[in-house]
Scaffold this active site. Sequence first.
Site, mmCIF file in Angstrom:
data_model
loop_
_atom_site.group_PDB
_atom_site.id
_atom_site.type_symbol
_atom_site.label_atom_id
_atom_site.label_comp_id
_atom_site.label_asym_id
_atom_site.label_seq_id
_atom_site.Cartn_x
_atom_site.Cartn_y
_atom_site.Cartn_z
ATOM 1 N N LYS A 97 51.771 27.204 68.310
ATOM 2 C CA LYS A 97 52.703 28.095 67.622
ATOM 3 C C LYS A 97 52.353 29.526 68.006
ATOM 4 O O LYS A 97 51.167 29.867 68.095
ATOM 5 C CB LYS A 97 52.580 27.884 66.103
ATOM 6 C CG LYS A 97 53.570 28.685 65.277
ATOM 7 C CD LYS A 97 53.462 28.359 63.788
ATOM 8 C CE LYS A 97 54.470 29.139 62.949
ATOM 9 N NZ LYS A 97 54.385 28.794 61.516
ATOM 10 N N SER B 167 58.682 27.504 59.128
ATOM 11 C CA SER B 167 58.685 28.425 60.249
ATOM 12 C C SER B 167 58.155 27.821 61.554
ATOM 13 O O SER B 167 58.415 28.352 62.621
ATOM 14 C CB SER B 167 57.833 29.639 59.908
ATOM 15 O OG SER B 167 56.460 29.261 59.803
ATOM 16 N N SER C 65 55.792 25.391 55.972
ATOM 17 C CA SER C 65 56.171 25.702 57.355
ATOM 18 C C SER C 65 55.757 24.684 58.410
ATOM 19 O O SER C 65 56.203 24.769 59.549
ATOM 20 C CB SER C 65 55.615 27.075 57.748
ATOM 21 O OG SER C 65 56.456 28.081 57.257
#
Lengths: 486, 476, 95
Positions: A76, A151, A175
Amino acid sequence: MHTQTLAQISAALHAKKISSEELTRDYLTRIKSFDGSINAYITVTEEEAIANAQRADKLFAKGEAGALTGVPIAHKDIFCTQGVRTSCASKMLDNFIAPYNATCVAKLADAGVVSLGKTNMDEFAMGSSNETSFYGAVKNPWALEAVPGGSSGGSAAVVAAGLAAAATGTDTGGSIRQPAALTGVTGLKPTYGRVSRYGMIAFASSLDQGGSLTRSAEDAAMMLQAMAGFDAKDSTSIDKPVPDYSAELNHSLQGLRIGLPKEYFSEGLAAEVEQCVQDAITHYRKLGAEVVEVSLPHTDLAIPVYYVIAPAECSANLSRFDGVRFGYRCKDPVDLEDLYKRSRGEGFGTEVKRRIMMGAYVLSAGYYDAYYLKAQRIRRLIRDDFLQAFKNVDVILGPTTPTPAFNLAEKQKDPITMYFSDIYTIAVNLAGLPAISVPVGFVGGRPVGMQLIGGLFEEARLLNVAHKFQMETDWHLQTPILKADQ
Amino acid sequence: MQWEVVIGLEIHAQLNTKSKIFSGASTAYGAAPNTQACEVDLGLPGVLPVLNEEVVRMAALFALAIDANVSRHSVFARKNYFYPDLPKGYQISQFERPIVETGSIEIELEDGTRKIIGVTRAHLEEDAGKSLHEDFHGMTGIDLNRAGTPLLEIVSEPDMRSAQEAVAYMKKIHSLVQYLGICDGNMAEGSFRCDANVSIRPQGQKELGTRTELKNINSFRFVERAINYEVQRQIELIEEGGKITQETRLYDADAHETRSMRSKEEAMDYRYFPDPDLLPVVIDDGYLDACRATLPELPDAKRQRFIDEYALSVDDAGVLTSSRDLAAYFEATVVAAKGETKLAANWIMGEVIGGLNKSGLDITNSPLSAERLGGMLIRIADDTISGKIAKQVFEALWQSDEEADAIIESRGLKQVTDSGAIEKVIDEIIANNSGQVEQYRAGKDKLFGFFVGQVMKAMQGKANPAQVNEILKKKL
Amino acid sequence: MVLDSDKVKKIAHLARLGIKEEDIPGYAQDLNKILGLVENMSAIKTEAILPLAHPMEVAQRLRADVVTEVDQRVHFQKNAPAVEAGLYLVPKVIE
C-alpha cells in the site's frame, strides 16, 4: 499462477516449477494488461522487482530460501519504501521519494518478498471507496463500475485481480477488512501494536494498524509471520512473542464458542448479505462450533466516537505536511502564511481537508471536553463491551459490511452515508482488537465478506477459524474475469 | 499610587543528554546546520518518537531536589501550532499531567532576607529548531539541529515581587540544575533561558493585573533589566489611563526595551491532546528510591556544611558553593593544603576566581589544579614564603605546570627567617638613616612603616615580616 | 447549524488550509452533518468513565540515551523544495 494462493506459489517456487523471475515477469505483464482499467497501482517498480526476483532465485539455488522468498507482492502506498515514491495517494506527496523503509517493508524484504510496486488507496487512508485518491479511483475487479472499498482498495484489487500474490494494507476503521469484503479477498487487521507502525504514514495513530490482503487465511498467516513483532522504534509496539501462525491453522473448531452480536444483525444490513453470513454460520455449526448471541450495546456510538478521535489525531498528524522539508510546495508563496495555506490547500484533497478541519474543531478551545474527552470515555465503553463479550465467546462473527460493493460516485455526495459502510469494522479499531474478513459468497456478482473478531493478540485463533472455513468452501478461490486493456 | 509587581518565571533548562528526547540524534552544540536532524527530528512521514530514559531520570532528580511530587503517571501531549522551526506542526510537551508537580525553593536576597518561591510544575518537552534570519534572497533559513533537544520547563508560581527576587530565583534554579548534573547551565548557548510573566496591581489588591510574557531572556542581567523596563512601561501606561494587553513581548537587549510580538488571544489555540504515539510514563517507588540514592548534596546543605565544617562565613560559603565544581575545587584544595581552610577560601575567592574571570575560563578548566594550589598554601602556612611573595608564586603556578616548591626553589623565593641575617640588614638601615631614627624616637611612630619597607626592599621581600617587626622594635 | 461560514474560516486558518471562498458553505454543510452524527454521543452520561486514549493500557517504554543516528542531511534534503547552505528555506519569518 496468478490465481494461486501465496502458499501454492511458494510451494511451486520451492519445487522449482517456476522461478521468481518468471513469476515476477508474469505479474508485471498482467499489470500492464489489466491495471489500466482497474487503476490499482500508483507506482510499478519493474526494474527493482526483476532484480529482487533474480536475487531470490539465487537464494533458491543456494537452498537458502524461506517461505516468502521470491513471492511477488505489493505495498500500500502508505508504507515508506526507500528510494521509491511514497505518495499516500496525495498530491501532497506526489514527489516524495521515501528516504527510509517502513519497519514492516524491511521485514518483508528480509523475508525475501519481491515488491512489484505501490498500490492505490484513499488519500492518506481517508475514505471507504478509494475515490479520494489523487491518482483516481480504483475499480472493483468484479464489476468495474463498482468501488473496491477503501482505504486499502488498491491492495484489495491487486489481490482479487491476480496482479500480486498478496499485498500489505492498513486499517484505521476498516480499511483492510472493508475492501477485502468488497473484492472477495481475505483481509487481516492484527491487534494494535502487533505490527510496527514505524514508516507507515500516520492517519490516526491510536487506531492505525498494518496488515495484509491475501487470497486465503493461510496466506495471511504467512504474511503476518513476517510482518509481526516488536519494534523498538515504535513506542506502541508490543513486546510479545510471535507465535507460529501457520502451525496453528488446523486446530479443530469442536467446542469453539462463536458470538453473534445482535447489533450487527439489525436494520441496515442487506438481507442477501445476511444470508451469506448465515450460510457461513451453518458451516461453523457443522465444524462443531457453538453459536451464541452476544451484545455490544454501544455499537451505534462507534461511528460518532471514531469521527471525533480519528480526525483529531489526523489533524495533528498531517500538520507536518507544510511545504518546508518535503512534499508539495505551492508556487511563489508571498509569505509564510501563504506558503502554508496554499501548499496545504492545494496539496490535500477535499476529504482530507474536511477531516483536518473536523479534528481542529473538536480539539479547539472550549470544545475539547465535549467532543474529544467525551469520545475517549465512550471509547472505553466500546472496548469494555468487547471484553465483556469475550468472557463468554472465543470469537465474534458478523458481516464485514452492510452491503456489497456500491457503485462509483454513488456515495460521494454525502460523506455520512459513506462513513456508514464501516459501521461493523470501526469499533474493532477503537478497541485495538484483531479481526479478519473472509469471503462468504456473492450478491449480484459482487463479493460478500464475513468478519471474525478476536481477543487481543488472538490472531492465531482467528486465522485458524478462518482457515477451517476456507477448507470447507471455495468462495475465496473465485476469481473475476478480466478484460485486457487496449 | 503604590504598585505591587507580580512576577512568575518559566525557565527552560536544556537537559544534558547525549541524544535527543525522542530520537537517537546527537544533541552536541555547534554542528553544521541540519547535520544532527534525523528522520524523527525532521518529522518525516511515518516516523515515531521513543522517549529517552535519561530525561525521566533527570526530571525525577529535579523533583526530589525541590521536594515536589513526581507524577506516577505523566502524559505527553501535542501542542499544535505552525512555525517553520517546528517540523511536525506540533511540539511534544506535557500539559495536563506533567512529570513534576508542586514543589518549592527558598531564595535569599542580597540583604539576607529569605523567601519561599512555589514551583507550580515542571514538564518535559522537545525544543524547536532555529530560524536564521540573515538574508537568503529574502528567505529565512531553518536549522533543525536543536529540534528535539530535551527541555525541562520549570514554571514558578507568581510569587516574586521584584526583579531582584526573580534574578535570585533564577540563579537558585540555575545552580540547582547544575548541581544535579542535569543541565550545563550555559546561557550563551541557550541551555538555560527564561520567559517572565509580569504584571502590576495596586498595593493591597487581591486580583492579579493583566500580565505580559517576556520571551527568551538568556542572562541574569537581562532578566533584571527586562522586568524593570516592563514594570515601568506598565506603570506609565496605566497611570496615563491606558490598559495592559495580554501579549508576548520580546526583550531587545540592544535597545533596552520590550516590544510586542503577538497578541495572545488572536492566534493561540494550541489544541492540546494526549500524543497517541506515546504512552503514559509510569514511575514507581522503587524507581524514585533509586533516584534518591543518587541525589548529590544540594547547594543549601553544602553551604551549611561549609559553614559548620570549615568555619566559613555565610557569604564565603555562599560563594564557594555557588557551583558544584567550585565547591569540589575548594574541598580538594583544603585537602591538598592539609586543612588550611581560611587560606584556601581566600585564595580561591580572590586570585583563582579573578584569574579565571580575566581569562574567560571556568573552574573546570582552570590552569591551576587544586593540588598545586594546595602545595603553595602549605608553604604560606609554614612560613616558607610570605603572603606577598606568594603572589609571585601564584603567578608562576598559573603560567606553568610547575609545583609551588619547585618555583620557590628555582627562583629563590624562600623567606629569610635567619634572625642574624635580618639583624644585619636592620643594623645597616639604622646606621644609614639616622635622621629618621631620631624622628622616630622623638615620637613619630608612623615612620616604623618606613623602616619595614626599607628592610623588605633590601631583602627583596623575602624576610619574615613578623621577625622584621620584632627585631626593628627592639633595635629602635 | 453549529458551524457557520465564519467559524469554518477560523478553523481553516487554525489548520493553515487555504480554502476557496466558494467552497466554504460546502465544507460548513458537511462538517455540520458530521457534527450532527457526533451529537449522538450526548445520549449517554460519561462523567464517571475514565477516558481511554489507547487500546493498549501499557506504560511508555524508554530508550537508552545513546546516539544512534549519523548525518544524512544530503539524503534527506533531496526531498526538500528549497535548501541553501544546508538550511531549509521559507519565506521571510518576521518576529
